[in-house]
Design an enzyme around this catalytic site. Structure first.
Site, PDB file in Angstrom:
ATOM      1  N   THR A   1       1.493  -4.360   4.370  1.00 34.34           N
ATOM      2  CA  THR A   1       1.305  -4.627   5.807  1.00 34.34           C
ATOM      3  C   THR A   1       0.673  -5.991   6.062  1.00 34.34           C
ATOM      4  O   THR A   1       0.762  -6.514   7.171  1.00 34.34           O
ATOM      5  CB  THR A   1       0.396  -3.554   6.424  1.00 34.34           C
ATOM      6  OG1 THR A   1      -0.862  -3.548   5.718  1.00 34.34           O
ATOM      7  CG2 THR A   1       1.042  -2.183   6.354  1.00 34.34           C
TER       8      THR A   1
ATOM      9  N   THR B   1       0.819  -1.219   0.000  1.00 33.11           N
ATOM     10  CA  THR B   1       0.000   0.000   0.000  1.00 33.11           C
ATOM     11  C   THR B   1       0.845   1.257   0.000  1.00 33.11           C
ATOM     12  O   THR B   1       0.477   2.277  -0.566  1.00 33.11           O
ATOM     13  CB  THR B   1      -0.931  -0.023   1.233  1.00 33.11           C
ATOM     14  OG1 THR B   1      -1.820  -1.122   1.094  1.00 33.11           O
ATOM     15  CG2 THR B   1      -1.705   1.254   1.387  1.00 33.11           C
TER      16      THR B   1
ATOM     17  N   SER C   1       1.219  -7.444  -0.622  1.00 31.79           N
ATOM     18  CA  SER C   1       1.927  -8.477   0.156  1.00 31.79           C
ATOM     19  C   SER C   1       1.066  -9.680   0.512  1.00 31.79           C
ATOM     20  O   SER C   1       1.584 -10.688   1.004  1.00 31.79           O
ATOM     21  CB  SER C   1       2.508  -7.862   1.428  1.00 31.79           C
ATOM     22  OG  SER C   1       1.517  -7.687   2.415  1.00 31.79           O
TER      23      SER C   1
END
Ligand code: DAS
Length: 361
Positions: A104, A20, A70
């Site tokens: 994250t 992000t 991720s």
């Protein structure tokens, strides 16, 4: 994009992997519906005024290893990233400090994996963002600037190892977890204290808190694998498959046999409470252990400690069944540690238990 001069090693290396922090949403007012990993690391740095002033002219290097959201992270990505980091950390061209920008969603897993396979000779800090780079309320620039300040301060304090820098704090790779799916204070520790924080603009590290644990525990193994592989990079090392079995009301013990049929050489129970489970699940895991599969009892509870032999009947205990108790590690980190124990050809549950016990407050 800044790059280090050929004559001197970079003071600071910033690696991009996506996420992000590199995301772009349809409008500046939107923090959803964005494409993660859309911006290259050089363009992200342009949004952080004052970053290059943290290091001498020409001593800031960057590298985009890959660019993914991720949630798509894989063991192959980990090995590729570890191979690049090891290349940067080997020899006398090593940067003073390294910052990795990362999504994250799996940041806590990548950080723990890297903490185990990299030599703890330099500070390596992972950071990310909860809002895309295009958002008016983007938190990425601040997180990236803080991570760079923390990393350089760690080097000055002689601190090495892998940590997570987020929201103005530095957290332990073995204790960090994503505590909130939306808020910008997204990360916390399952145990222990943050190892560094900002006092106004001053990064304050606590060296005693940053030491210990399992930092670099498998660095020799990973290095040996790299040296031995024809390609000469960590990508040739494969991570043995280890599955997580989620315990819940009416959880089907058949999951155990299915995971074994998929080639799992180790299993981690994300159990209730202190790693508890009903008898049918215990019987399935005991049968897997008897067939040579390593078994760890962890908990689905966000914080707390899972100790050995907490069952009422001795015959249900870890000693009797040769299970491993996860201690302070959560199920996701227990899986990573078990993968590397298997890669190191460790098969003795008691020896592995001793490694789990080294991750403590
Ligand atoms: N897009 C998710 C990821 O890449 C979330 C994020 O980065 O914050 O992990």
């Amino acid at each position: 994009m800044p790059s280090s001069s050929a004559s001197s090693p970079p003071s600071l290396l910033i690696i991009g992997t996506g996420g992000t922090i590199a995301g772009v949403a349809p409008s500046a007012g939107s923090t959803a519906g964005y494409q993660a990993g859309a911006l290259p690391i050089g363009q992200i740095l342009d949004s952080v005024p004052g970053l290059s002033a943290l290091v001498p002219e020409g001593r800031l290097a960057t590298e985009q290893v890959f660019s993914i959201p991720s949630e798509q992270m894989s063991g192959a990505h980990w090995l590729q990233l570890a191979g690049r980091l090891r290349a940067w950390l080997s020899g006398d061209e090593a940067p003073d400090a390294i910052v990795i920008t990362h999504g994250t969603d799996t940041l806590e897993e990548t950080a723990f994996f890297l903490s185990l396979v990299l030599p703890a000779t330099r500070p390596v800090l992972l950071t990310g963002a909860m809002r895309p780079a295009s958002a008016l309320s983007a938190d990425g620039p601040g997180n990236l600037y803080d991570a760079c300040r923390f990393a350089l301060a760690a080097r000055q304090a002689g601190i090495g190892g892998v940590f997570v820098s987020f929201g103005g704090r530095v957290l332990r790779a073995d204790a960090v977890y994503k505590q909130h799916a939306n808020r910008t204070d997204a990360f916390a520790q399952r145990f222990g204290q943050p190892v560094a924080w900002l006092e106004v603009d001053r990064p304050c590290w606590q060296p005693a808190l940053a030491a210990g644990g399992l930092q670099g525990q498998f660095a020799t193994l990973a290095l040996a694998h790299t040296a031995a592989s024809a390609e000469g990079d960590a990508a040739s090392m494969t991570l043995p498959p280890v599955g997580i079995v989620p315990q819940h009301v009416d959880a089907d013990p058949a999951m155990v046999a299915w995971l074994r049929s998929r080639g799992c050489q180790g299993l981690v129970l994300a159990g209730t409470g202190v790693g508890t489970m009903p008898a049918p699940m215990r019987a399935a895991l005991a049968q897997a252990r008897q067939a040579g599969c390593l078994v760890v009892r962890a908990s689905r509870v966000p914080e707390g400690y899972v100790g050995r032999n907490t069952e009422a009947r001795p015959e249900d205990g870890d000693d009797a069944l040769d299970f491993i108790a996860s201690g302070w590690l959560d199920a996701r980190k227990a899986r990573i540690l078990l993968q590397l124990c298997l890669a190191a050809k460790m098969g003795n549950a008691r020896e592995i238990q001793a490694l789990f016990e080294r991750c403590s407050p």
